[in-house]
Design a protein around this motif. Structure first.
Motif, mmCIF file in Angstrom:
data_model
loop_
_atom_site.group_PDB
_atom_site.id
_atom_site.type_symbol
_atom_site.label_atom_id
_atom_site.label_comp_id
_atom_site.label_asym_id
_atom_site.label_seq_id
_atom_site.Cartn_x
_atom_site.Cartn_y
_atom_site.Cartn_z
ATOM 1 N N ASN A 149 -17.864 7.997 -6.186
ATOM 2 C CA ASN A 149 -18.934 9.011 -6.502
ATOM 3 C C ASN A 149 -18.217 10.671 -6.176
ATOM 4 O O ASN A 149 -18.801 11.361 -6.897
ATOM 5 C CB ASN A 149 -20.309 8.721 -5.789
ATOM 6 N N GLN A 150 -17.599 10.312 -5.210
ATOM 7 C CA GLN A 150 -17.147 11.591 -4.795
ATOM 8 C C GLN A 150 -15.980 12.235 -5.307
ATOM 9 O O GLN A 150 -15.365 13.255 -4.938
ATOM 10 C CB GLN A 150 -16.809 11.730 -3.314
ATOM 11 N N SER A 151 -15.090 11.346 -6.177
ATOM 12 C CA SER A 151 -13.881 11.398 -6.754
ATOM 13 C C SER A 151 -13.478 12.674 -7.415
ATOM 14 O O SER A 151 -12.550 13.136 -7.504
ATOM 15 C CB SER A 151 -13.372 10.190 -7.334
ATOM 16 N N VAL A 152 -14.708 13.118 -7.980
ATOM 17 C CA VAL A 152 -14.474 14.388 -8.839
ATOM 18 C C VAL A 152 -14.182 15.479 -7.950
ATOM 19 O O VAL A 152 -13.450 16.390 -8.397
ATOM 20 C CB VAL A 152 -15.948 14.567 -9.849
ATOM 21 N N SER A 153 -14.634 15.646 -6.848
ATOM 22 C CA SER A 153 -14.217 16.437 -6.079
ATOM 23 C C SER A 153 -13.012 16.258 -5.288
ATOM 24 O O SER A 153 -12.778 14.715 -4.825
ATOM 25 C CB SER A 153 -15.391 16.741 -4.691
ATOM 26 N N SER A 154 -11.777 16.989 -4.959
ATOM 27 C CA SER A 154 -10.636 16.435 -4.845
ATOM 28 C C SER A 154 -10.506 15.621 -3.573
ATOM 29 O O SER A 154 -9.549 14.597 -3.682
ATOM 30 C CB SER A 154 -9.659 17.645 -4.813
ATOM 31 N N HIS A 155 -11.155 15.859 -2.451
ATOM 32 C CA HIS A 155 -10.748 15.170 -1.298
ATOM 33 C C HIS A 155 -11.000 13.624 -1.329
ATOM 34 O O HIS A 155 -10.421 13.085 -0.384
ATOM 35 C CB HIS A 155 -11.553 16.082 -0.031
ATOM 36 N N SER A 156 -11.674 13.117 -2.291
ATOM 37 C CA SER A 156 -11.785 11.819 -2.026
ATOM 38 C C SER A 156 -11.260 10.857 -3.182
ATOM 39 O O SER A 156 -10.959 9.781 -3.058
ATOM 40 C CB SER A 156 -13.485 11.413 -2.553
ATOM 41 N N LEU A 157 -10.149 11.786 -4.022
ATOM 42 C CA LEU A 157 -9.492 11.043 -5.026
ATOM 43 C C LEU A 157 -8.575 9.890 -4.571
ATOM 44 O O LEU A 157 -8.658 8.873 -4.878
ATOM 45 C CB LEU A 157 -8.760 11.982 -5.563
ATOM 46 N N HIS A 158 -7.748 10.504 -3.653
ATOM 47 C CA HIS A 158 -6.701 9.441 -2.878
ATOM 48 C C HIS A 158 -7.205 8.284 -2.042
ATOM 49 O O HIS A 158 -7.145 7.013 -2.276
ATOM 50 C CB HIS A 158 -5.794 10.182 -1.927
ATOM 51 N N GLN A 159 -8.403 8.675 -1.569
ATOM 52 C CA GLN A 159 -9.040 7.471 -0.667
ATOM 53 C C GLN A 159 -9.716 6.609 -1.724
ATOM 54 O O GLN A 159 -9.533 5.409 -1.394
ATOM 55 C CB GLN A 159 -10.102 8.289 0.230
ATOM 56 N N ALA A 160 -10.302 7.196 -2.781
ATOM 57 C CA ALA A 160 -10.797 6.224 -3.562
ATOM 58 C C ALA A 160 -9.773 5.237 -4.236
ATOM 59 O O ALA A 160 -10.006 3.945 -4.428
ATOM 60 C CB ALA A 160 -11.539 6.973 -4.853
ATOM 61 N N LYS A 161 -8.831 5.940 -4.844
ATOM 62 C CA LYS A 161 -7.833 5.157 -5.145
ATOM 63 C C LYS A 161 -6.925 4.058 -4.331
ATOM 64 O O LYS A 161 -6.875 2.919 -4.860
ATOM 65 C CB LYS A 161 -6.368 5.993 -5.689
ATOM 66 N N ASP A 162 -6.990 4.406 -3.225
ATOM 67 C CA ASP A 162 -6.547 3.388 -2.060
ATOM 68 C C ASP A 162 -7.497 2.382 -1.846
ATOM 69 O O ASP A 162 -6.912 1.237 -1.771
ATOM 70 C CB ASP A 162 -6.089 4.146 -0.896
ATOM 71 N N LEU A 163 -8.547 2.725 -1.639
ATOM 72 C CA LEU A 163 -9.862 1.648 -1.598
ATOM 73 C C LEU A 163 -9.850 0.815 -2.688
ATOM 74 O O LEU A 163 -9.773 -0.473 -2.198
ATOM 75 C CB LEU A 163 -11.177 2.441 -1.191
ATOM 76 N N GLY A 164 -9.575 1.368 -3.818
ATOM 77 C CA GLY A 164 -9.616 0.567 -5.009
ATOM 78 C C GLY A 164 -8.474 -0.621 -5.009
ATOM 79 O O GLY A 164 -8.685 -1.793 -5.107
ATOM 80 N N GLU A 165 -7.416 -0.035 -4.603
ATOM 81 C CA GLU A 165 -6.088 -1.013 -4.681
ATOM 82 C C GLU A 165 -6.276 -2.073 -3.430
ATOM 83 O O GLU A 165 -6.106 -3.239 -3.407
ATOM 84 C CB GLU A 165 -5.112 -0.177 -4.254
ATOM 85 N N ASN A 166 -6.878 -1.661 -2.396
ATOM 86 C CA ASN A 166 -7.135 -2.365 -1.080
ATOM 87 C C ASN A 166 -8.282 -3.590 -1.349
ATOM 88 O O ASN A 166 -7.747 -4.944 -1.296
ATOM 89 C CB ASN A 166 -7.561 -1.510 -0.195
ATOM 90 N N LEU A 167 -9.255 -3.238 -2.239
ATOM 91 C CA LEU A 167 -10.326 -4.041 -2.645
ATOM 92 C C LEU A 167 -9.742 -5.049 -3.552
ATOM 93 O O LEU A 167 -10.196 -6.302 -3.240
ATOM 94 C CB LEU A 167 -11.409 -3.255 -3.318
ATOM 95 N N LYS A 168 -9.002 -4.737 -4.532
ATOM 96 C CA LYS A 168 -8.599 -5.596 -5.486
ATOM 97 C C LYS A 168 -7.616 -6.775 -4.589
ATOM 98 O O LYS A 168 -7.632 -7.754 -5.011
ATOM 99 C CB LYS A 168 -7.765 -5.020 -6.659
ATOM 100 N N THR A 169 -6.687 -6.201 -3.808
ATOM 101 C CA THR A 169 -5.664 -7.088 -3.305
ATOM 102 C C THR A 169 -6.479 -8.142 -2.352
ATOM 103 O O THR A 169 -6.120 -9.484 -2.445
ATOM 104 C CB THR A 169 -5.063 -6.441 -2.273
ATOM 105 N N VAL A 170 -7.440 -7.568 -1.409
ATOM 106 C CA VAL A 170 -8.080 -8.430 -0.691
ATOM 107 C C VAL A 170 -8.931 -9.416 -1.427
ATOM 108 O O VAL A 170 -9.013 -10.725 -0.974
ATOM 109 C CB VAL A 170 -9.032 -7.581 0.427
ATOM 110 N N ILE A 171 -9.777 -9.190 -2.452
ATOM 111 C CA ILE A 171 -10.388 -10.047 -3.123
ATOM 112 C C ILE A 171 -9.792 -11.219 -3.623
ATOM 113 O O ILE A 171 -9.910 -12.524 -3.449
ATOM 114 C CB ILE A 171 -11.476 -9.391 -4.089
ATOM 115 N N GLU A 172 -8.534 -10.528 -4.217
ATOM 116 C CA GLU A 172 -7.938 -11.709 -4.711
ATOM 117 C C GLU A 172 -6.880 -12.705 -3.934
ATOM 118 O O GLU A 172 -6.449 -13.686 -4.106
ATOM 119 C CB GLU A 172 -6.755 -10.966 -5.866
ATOM 120 N N SER A 173 -7.207 -12.205 -2.431
ATOM 121 C CA SER A 173 -6.474 -13.075 -1.372
ATOM 122 C C SER A 173 -7.500 -14.059 -1.016
ATOM 123 O O SER A 173 -6.826 -14.905 -0.377
ATOM 124 C CB SER A 173 -5.779 -12.205 -0.336
#
Ligand SMILES: [Zn+2]
Length: 387
Positions: A149-173
């Protein structure tokens, strides 16, 4: 767990409580309480609450008197063999002992080696285990939704991207989602958008840094033009993010997760050997590393094929780190993976840096023809970038 032992009821209805049990449950010098188990399945003996009135004490020989009404009901006559089964905070006395080791229940028992566990305790144990496995994922999802939700403001962009990758990996594990799982699809699509934006931001920041590091004004001007190209793209990506992210990461997304969660809890989650996942990921890393080595020996180290192979290695190492972090959060012992974890964590940072630098050079080459400036300055700017 103390092995079952037996003692005989004596003439006046006393039974010796075996020494190991007295000591383990701290029965000496304490008032004890007795309780009949349902269906005459025996007597539960436990330490009374501190300061409680009544209760019985063991005598100097470790004996306790079983009240006559209990003995009559249980048909515990003189010389009857009574066995003991010790649980965490109590011992059960019975002439034919079969009770749950945790709650003393005698119904719906499942025999596990020489002990019994009731289905209720087994279910609640399984439920607790599932909750423990799911809790960190629920938290990841909360963070992810918030950051998106905050990703449009720059400071959350990398965190959002990292969390998304993290989430996908963990769920698939922890479980294998069906291929049409809307939830994983949404994460993938959202991450594609986030990544495009993150890349342009990285270009802008990096070229901006180059401006400050360059003494030559004309060369600095070249970098300045590069930041402007990035800026244009950022504006475009920004509009796309505003349009697409709310369509992907929304209430439906949370609903999809709720369904996936139930699937995961109901099916494979309890039977998966979770550390096996780390072993599998290590194999993927090894293959990616071998592939990269092969490509570097065939091609230019700055080629797109090399960058691709490096990205594959980076993603494999990230998956390992995400899974490791998750498993340690759910208290799985990972001692034997600790050194790899530390190694990959460091390699990830190095790889990221290296990939970004190559991206930067490639982006420069791509934009070179659109740059305004003298050839020698453009050439010098490119050369400085590759350093
Ligand atoms: Zn039980």
């Amino acid at each position: 767990m103390v092995e079952a032992q037996t003692r005989k009821v004596d003439r006046v209805g006393r039974i010796v409580i075996p020494k190991e049990i007295r000591e383990a449950l701290d029965f000496c010098d304490h008032k004890l309480e007795m309780e009949m188990l349902p269906n005459n399945k025996g007597i539960k003996l436990f330490k009374g609450k501190q300061g409680a009135k009544g209760g019985k004490s063991l005598d100097d020989f470790g004996r306790i008197v079983v009240p006559s009404e209990y003995r009559e009901e249980l048909k515990w006559d003189e010389n009857k063999d009574i066995s003991f089964k010790q649980a965490d905070s109590f011992v059960v006395l019975n002439d034919n002992l079969r009770v749950c080791q945790f709650c003393g229940n005698d119904q719906h028992l499942i025999e596990i080696e020489t002990n019994y566990l009731c289905e209720l305790c087994l279910d609640s144990g399984n439920k607790k285990r599932s909750e423990r496995l799911i809790a960190p994922i629920d938290k990841l999802i909360d963070d992810y939704v918030h950051r998106c939700n905050q990703s449009v403001s720059s400071h959350s962009l990398h965190q959002a991207k990292d969390l998304g990758e993290n989430l996908k990996t963990v769920i698939e594990s922890i479980y294998v989602p069906p291929s049409d799982n809307g939830f994983i699809e949404s994460v993938k699509k959202a991450n594609k958008q986030l990544e495009k934006m993150a890349t342009q931001k990285m270009f802008k920041d990096a070229f901006h840094t180059m401006i400050n590091q360059t003494e030559n004004t004309q060369q600095a001007e070249i970098y300045h033009q590069m930041t402007q190209f990035a800026d244009k793209k950022i504006k475009k990506q920004h509009d796309k993010l505003i349009e697409k992210i709310p369509k992907l990461i929304n209430d439906d997304f949370l609903k999809d997760w709720k369904e996936s969660k139930e699937d995961a809890l109901a099916s494979t989650i309890s039977s998966i050997d979770l550390t096996k996942e780390l072993k599998d990921e290590e194999t993927v890393i090894q293959k990616a590393a071998e592939n990269l080595e092969q490509i570097i020996s065939d091609k230019d180290k700055n080629s797109l094929a090399t960058i691709d192979a490096q990205k594959q290695l980076l993603n494999a190492e990230k998956s390992f780190v995400f899974t490791y972090n998750y498993l340690s959060e759910v208290n799985i012992d990972l001692k034997s993976y600790e050194s790899q974890f530390n190694k990959y964590e460091k390699e990830i940072e190095d790889l990221k840096k290296e990939i970004n630098e190559k991206f930067l050079v490639n982006e420069f080459k791509k934009r070179q023809k659109d740059l305004n400036g003298k050839k020698k300055h453009i050439k010098a700017a490119k050369k400085q970038l590759s350093k």
